[in-house]
Design a protein around this motif. Structure first.
Motif, PDB file in Angstrom:
ATOM      1  N   LEU A 226     -12.409   0.756 -10.305  1.00 63.80           N
ATOM      2  CA  LEU A 226     -14.447   0.389  -9.550  1.00 63.80           C
ATOM      3  C   LEU A 226     -14.947   0.216 -10.814  1.00 63.80           C
ATOM      4  O   LEU A 226     -15.930  -0.799 -11.150  1.00 63.80           O
TER       5      LEU A 226
ATOM      6  N   ALA B 236      -5.175  -4.229  -9.407  1.00 68.14           N
ATOM      7  CA  ALA B 236      -4.335  -4.618  -8.123  1.00 68.14           C
ATOM      8  C   ALA B 236      -2.503  -3.400  -7.849  1.00 68.14           C
ATOM      9  O   ALA B 236      -2.794  -2.714  -6.592  1.00 68.14           O
TER      10      ALA B 236
ATOM     11  N   ARG C  75      -3.988   0.466  -7.313  1.00 68.00           N
ATOM     12  CA  ARG C  75      -4.455   0.395  -5.918  1.00 68.00           C
ATOM     13  C   ARG C  75      -4.027   0.490  -5.010  1.00 68.00           C
ATOM     14  O   ARG C  75      -3.963   0.892  -3.406  1.00 68.00           O
ATOM     15  N   ARG C  76      -2.328  -0.493  -4.785  1.00 63.72           N
ATOM     16  CA  ARG C  76      -1.634  -0.157  -4.293  1.00 63.72           C
ATOM     17  C   ARG C  76      -0.792   0.662  -3.813  1.00 63.72           C
ATOM     18  O   ARG C  76       0.034   1.521  -3.022  1.00 63.72           O
TER      19      ARG C  76
ATOM     20  N   LEU D  55      -5.270  -4.223   4.274  1.00 62.61           N
ATOM     21  CA  LEU D  55      -5.725  -4.593   2.880  1.00 62.61           C
ATOM     22  C   LEU D  55      -4.805  -4.495   1.840  1.00 62.61           C
ATOM     23  O   LEU D  55      -5.134  -4.600   0.484  1.00 62.61           O
ATOM     24  N   CYS D  56      -4.132  -2.618   2.312  1.00 62.56           N
ATOM     25  CA  CYS D  56      -2.721  -3.036   1.389  1.00 62.56           C
ATOM     26  C   CYS D  56      -1.670  -3.901   0.631  1.00 62.56           C
ATOM     27  O   CYS D  56      -0.747  -2.957   0.013  1.00 62.56           O
ATOM     28  N   GLY D  57      -1.549  -4.985   1.838  1.00 64.96           N
ATOM     29  CA  GLY D  57      -0.523  -5.365   1.691  1.00 64.96           C
ATOM     30  C   GLY D  57       0.032  -5.299   2.593  1.00 64.96           C
ATOM     31  O   GLY D  57       1.634  -5.624   2.656  1.00 64.96           O
TER      32      GLY D  57
ATOM     33  N   ASP E 131       4.024  -2.821  11.067  1.00 64.87           N
ATOM     34  CA  ASP E 131       4.434  -1.489   9.721  1.00 64.87           C
ATOM     35  C   ASP E 131       2.814  -0.899   9.448  1.00 64.87           C
ATOM     36  O   ASP E 131       2.622   0.647  10.410  1.00 64.87           O
TER      37      ASP E 131
ATOM     38  N   ARG F 147       1.769   2.373  11.595  1.00 60.38           N
ATOM     39  CA  ARG F 147       0.960   3.451  10.278  1.00 60.38           C
ATOM     40  C   ARG F 147      -0.075   3.593  11.160  1.00 60.38           C
ATOM     41  O   ARG F 147      -0.449   5.531  10.820  1.00 60.38           O
TER      42      ARG F 147
ATOM     43  N   ASP G 237       0.646   4.608   2.591  1.00 58.31           N
ATOM     44  CA  ASP G 237       1.190   5.846   2.282  1.00 58.31           C
ATOM     45  C   ASP G 237       1.297   6.176   0.404  1.00 58.31           C
ATOM     46  O   ASP G 237       2.057   5.358  -0.552  1.00 58.31           O
TER      47      ASP G 237
ATOM     48  N   ARG H 253       6.713   9.962   5.681  1.00 59.13           N
ATOM     49  CA  ARG H 253       6.499   8.723   3.921  1.00 59.13           C
ATOM     50  C   ARG H 253       6.745   6.859   4.960  1.00 59.13           C
ATOM     51  O   ARG H 253       7.456   7.302   5.870  1.00 59.13           O
ATOM     52  N   TRP H 254       6.355   6.505   4.250  1.00 58.90           N
ATOM     53  CA  TRP H 254       7.099   4.745   4.859  1.00 58.90           C
ATOM     54  C   TRP H 254       7.517   4.155   3.466  1.00 58.90           C
ATOM     55  O   TRP H 254       6.969   4.359   2.102  1.00 58.90           O
TER      56      TRP H 254
ATOM     57  N   GLY I 269       8.467   0.752   3.319  1.00 57.56           N
ATOM     58  CA  GLY I 269       8.207  -0.385   3.101  1.00 57.56           C
ATOM     59  C   GLY I 269       8.505  -0.285   1.370  1.00 57.56           C
ATOM     60  O   GLY I 269       7.731   0.153   0.640  1.00 57.56           O
ATOM     61  N   SER I 270       8.475  -2.458   1.340  1.00 57.30           N
ATOM     62  CA  SER I 270       7.923  -2.692   0.365  1.00 57.30           C
ATOM     63  C   SER I 270       6.474  -2.670  -0.380  1.00 57.30           C
ATOM     64  O   SER I 270       5.613  -2.959   0.611  1.00 57.30           O
ATOM     65  N   ARG I 271       5.764  -2.111  -1.188  1.00 53.82           N
ATOM     66  CA  ARG I 271       4.791  -2.289  -2.295  1.00 53.82           C
ATOM     67  C   ARG I 271       4.695  -3.690  -3.038  1.00 53.82           C
ATOM     68  O   ARG I 271       3.930  -3.593  -3.919  1.00 53.82           O
ATOM     69  N   GLU I 272       5.400  -4.636  -3.345  1.00 53.68           N
ATOM     70  CA  GLU I 272       5.964  -5.843  -3.912  1.00 53.68           C
ATOM     71  C   GLU I 272       4.934  -6.568  -3.035  1.00 53.68           C
ATOM     72  O   GLU I 272       4.742  -7.632  -4.041  1.00 53.68           O
ATOM     73  N   GLY I 273       5.197  -6.620  -2.043  1.00 51.81           N
ATOM     74  CA  GLY I 273       5.016  -8.134  -1.828  1.00 51.81           C
ATOM     75  C   GLY I 273       3.187  -8.463  -1.958  1.00 51.81           C
ATOM     76  O   GLY I 273       2.533  -7.780  -2.322  1.00 51.81           O
ATOM     77  N   PRO I 274       3.104  -9.677  -1.342  1.00 49.63           N
ATOM     78  CA  PRO I 274       2.068 -10.120  -1.686  1.00 49.63           C
ATOM     79  C   PRO I 274       0.694 -10.044  -0.639  1.00 49.63           C
ATOM     80  O   PRO I 274       0.775  -9.857   0.509  1.00 49.63           O
ATOM     81  N   VAL I 275      -0.364  -9.206  -1.732  1.00 47.49           N
ATOM     82  CA  VAL I 275      -1.487  -9.054  -0.216  1.00 47.49           C
ATOM     83  C   VAL I 275      -2.155  -9.794  -0.286  1.00 47.49           C
ATOM     84  O   VAL I 275      -3.545 -11.021  -1.685  1.00 47.49           O
TER      85      VAL I 275
ATOM     86  N   ALA J   6      -5.385 -11.113   0.884  1.00 47.97           N
ATOM     87  CA  ALA J   6      -6.715  -9.971   1.738  1.00 47.97           C
ATOM     88  C   ALA J   6      -7.669 -11.153   1.924  1.00 47.97           C
ATOM     89  O   ALA J   6      -8.327 -10.452   3.431  1.00 47.97           O
TER      90      ALA J   6
ATOM     91  N   ALA K 190     -11.761  -0.431  -3.085  1.00 48.40           N
ATOM     92  CA  ALA K 190     -10.654   0.453  -3.749  1.00 48.40           C
ATOM     93  C   ALA K 190      -9.252   0.285  -3.606  1.00 48.40           C
ATOM     94  O   ALA K 190      -8.363   1.033  -3.667  1.00 48.40           O
ATOM     95  N   ARG K 191      -9.253  -0.868  -2.518  1.00 45.04           N
ATOM     96  CA  ARG K 191      -8.038  -1.535  -2.798  1.00 45.04           C
ATOM     97  C   ARG K 191      -7.199  -2.493  -2.942  1.00 45.04           C
ATOM     98  O   ARG K 191      -8.191  -2.744  -4.001  1.00 45.04           O
ATOM     99  N   PRO K 192      -6.118  -3.049  -3.140  1.00 43.88           N
ATOM    100  CA  PRO K 192      -6.408  -4.741  -4.137  1.00 43.88           C
ATOM    101  C   PRO K 192      -6.938  -5.847  -3.921  1.00 43.88           C
ATOM    102  O   PRO K 192      -6.144  -6.940  -2.944  1.00 43.88           O
ATOM    103  N   VAL K 193      -8.235  -5.389  -3.373  1.00 40.33           N
ATOM    104  CA  VAL K 193      -8.914  -6.572  -2.798  1.00 40.33           C
ATOM    105  C   VAL K 193      -9.678  -6.616  -3.963  1.00 40.33           C
ATOM    106  O   VAL K 193     -10.709  -6.066  -4.184  1.00 40.33           O
TER     107      VAL K 193
END
Lengths: 311, 306
Positions: free
Chosen positions: A57, A77, A80-81, A108-110, A115, A119, A157, B10-11, B13-19, B21, B136-139
């Motif tokens: 930030l 990016a 932050r995920r 916002l985190c994708g 899900d 969550r 998570d 724990r989740w 899911g994938s953290r690689e997909g597009p966001v 926003a 603070a998020r991927p935005v």
């Protein structure tokens, strides 16, 4: 389950952050291993600035850093995920219920919609917001706001959780519950935690390592057990006999009296662990040693010592 | 009895997909906007009905003209009279003027939509310290602002572009059998989309900028209305009266928008030839040059207090 210990989660090299002309972080270099790490320091020391820089930030004026292997200046990016952030200030997405705000944070985190919904319910229940999750967050008490901030930080998570003063404004019971949740995440769920607080007991109860920040610099970074360990260069002695003669004999042998109460003394030893001069002073002054033990340094005393030395 | 699992899982899911926003912010903004609008149901329904008033009027006029002219034998002199009337000329199914009016008539609803739904978009986030939560998020700041612009833009489009496009579809259905007319209406449809984009983009940009400058929706609304009313109705008209110079119309935000829209639509009736098109384009570019850096400067994750 404990967090995976595969190298440092935070690596900073010569990191400098400025607010205009004022230097907020000055040439900070540190490598923080995983687990639960306490970020300690007085108000204005740079704790929140450090967290915001780690989140990308704030842009560093000099130096560089990596969090979970991602560069904090160029890979924000992706970084932050994988991290969650609970800010110190009262912060909320306006006009949303607790559930909607948490779902929104996940989206916002994708996270996919389904899900994020599932969550959101899970983490809100974990955080202790049951039926209240359907109420607008503007109607929440301070404790509930802290809980929903924690839920928002957890919904995707994260592997690493930044918590900035998470017990602010909580009543004693709320504080204990919040610390229990954080401890559970850090010790059993494999989530690394960086806990910034000025409340030493919070850090003592949750963390296994501390980073002490003062004046924009890191003045100490070590395991909590090492920081609050028994002091090897001081001892507590209770004697039978004349205290004045004992004090004089100690002085002659280079033992500094830290404190004195009736016949109990705290002495600074000449060399770490060497107590023979204490017994010699007792013999010379005609006193007998009734008790001798190392001085236990609390985290508070250790911190005062560190901050005093670093000032 | 429902038993909730309160432990933390724990989740996987994938953290690689597009966001995406922008889409997420737009979706949430639309939901919130609709909730805000329908907090008081009767004013909301009245607003929507009146906003679609010009659409209903022109739809009846277009269909009525078509019906009378195609059944001239039954209507006698009325059909002849209608052929020569200004309204009938204007309401030709494929005429450009009607669509210009469709946009221009909606100016008041654009003002109301901006005040009701746009003034708080950023201001309320700033007040609630939500910028820190977003960023603070991927935005990125740009994605955040695009999401907010898309939100208010969608609402403005609903009271401007949407009814106009429905009207064009009605026109298309009436002119379908006439040789060459369908292609002409389809071309007009494409030009309407382009003109509508200008009509949506400029007010959206102005209201979001006003919202970025304050921490209260009310103050943003006052700022926006103050600037628009002063430029639109007071300053430009006073200068026009004193100097009798048409270029002072450029001070009105709606004038430059209207000039560009009429040019795109090919509407020669409403285009003000006394003011060159490039001047209107330059004015809108100047607005953008002020608004875009202002928005980017005001949306920050960390407020630095000197």
């Amino acid at each position: 389950m404990t967090p995976a210990a595969s190298g440092p989660i935070i690596e900073l090299k010569g990191l400098t952050v400025k607010y205009g002309a004022r230097t907020a972080l000055d040439n900070v270099s540190v490598a923080v291993e995983g687990g639960a790490v306490g970020l300690l320091g007085p108000n204005g020391a740079g704790k929140s600035t450090l967290i915001k820089t780690l989140l990308g930030l704030l842009q560093p004026a000099a130096g560089n850093g990596r969090v979970l292997g991602q560069d904090i200046a160029t890979h924000t990016a992706a970084l932050r995920r994988r991290v969650g952030y609970m800010p110190e200030r009262d912060a909320a997405f306006p006009g949303l219920t607790g559930f909607q705000a948490t779902w929104y944070a996940g989206r916002l985190c994708g996270m996919p919609d389904a899900d994020a919904r599932r969550r959101a319910h899970e983490v809100l229940l974990f955080a202790g917001l049951e039926e209240a999750r359907y109420r607008d967050t503007s109607t929440y008490s301070t404790g509930m706001r802290q809980r929903v901030k924690l839920a928002q930080a957890l919904v995707h998570d994260p592997d690493l959780l930044f918590l900035d003063e998470p017990t602010n404004g909580l009543d004693p019971r709320g504080r204990i519950e919040m610390l229990d949740l954080i401890r559970l995440l850090a010790r059993e769920k494999g989530i690394h935690v960086v806990l910034s607080s000025h409340l030493l007991r919070d850090v003592e109860e949750v963390c296994n390592a501390v980073v002490v920040v003062q004046g924009g610099r890191i003045v100490r970074h070590e395991r909590l057990s090492a920081l609050s360990r028994s002091s090897a260069d001081a001892c507590a002695v209770r004697i039978g006999g004349d205290p004045a003669a004992f004090r004089a004999a100690c002085g002659e042998r280079g033992l500094a009296v830290i404190s004195e109460k009736e016949r109990e003394f705290e002495l600074r030893l000449v060399r770490e662990g060497e107590t023979a001069p204490v017994f010699a002073a007792a013999v010379a002054s005609g006193a007998i040693v009734r008790m001798l033990r190392p001085v236990r340094v609390s985290l508070e005393e250790a911190l005062i010592d560190v901050l005093g030395g670093g000032a | 009895m429902v038993i909730h699992d309160r432990s933390y899982a724990r989740w996987n899911g994938s953290r690689e997909g597009p966001v995406n926003a922008v889409a997420v912010i737009l979706q949430a903004g639309m939901r919130r906007g609709v909730a805000t609008l329908f907090r008081r149901k009767i004013p909301a329904v009245l607003l929507i009905l009146t906003a679609f008033g010009p659409f209903v009027f022109f739809l009846i006029a277009i269909y009525g003209r078509y019906y009378v002219l195609n059944n001239a034998a039954n209507f006698g002199g009325l059909a002849e009279e209608m052929r020569g009337s200004e309204l009938a000329q204007m309401t030709t199914a494929n005429g450009e003027t009607v669509y210009t009016y469709m946009f221009v008539f909606q100016w008041a609803f654009v003002l109301v939509t901006c005040v009701l739904l746009g003034s708080g978009l950023v201001a309320e986030d700033r007040r609630a310290n939500a910028l820190e939560l977003y960023l603070a998020r991927p935005v990125t700041v740009r994605q955040y602002l695009l999401g907010k612009l898309a939100t208010i833009g969608s609402f403005i489009a609903m009271v401007t572009v949407l009814p106009t496009m429905i009207l064009l579809l009605a026109a298309l259905s009436l002119s379908w059998g006439e040789p060459g007319e369908a292609a002409r209406v389809l071309g007009l449809m494409a030009r309407t989309v382009a003109a509508g984009a200008v009509w949506v983009a400029v007010p959206s940009m102005l209201i979001v900028t006003a919202s970025c400058l304050t921490e209260r929706a009310r103050n943003a609304a006052i700022l926006w209305l103050g600037v628009v009313v002063m430029l639109e109705f007071v300053i430009s008209n006073i200068l026009l009266e004193i100097f009798d110079e048409q270029s002072f119309l450029l001070l009105q935000p709606s004038f430059s928008i209207r000039q560009i829209m009429t040019w795109i639509l090919g509407d020669t009736v409403d285009f003000n030839a006394a003011v060159p098109l490039w001047q209107s384009v330059a004015v809108l570019l100047a607005w953008a040059a002020f608004c875009i850096p202002t928005m980017l400067r005001r949306v920050k994750p960390v407020e630095v207090v000197a």
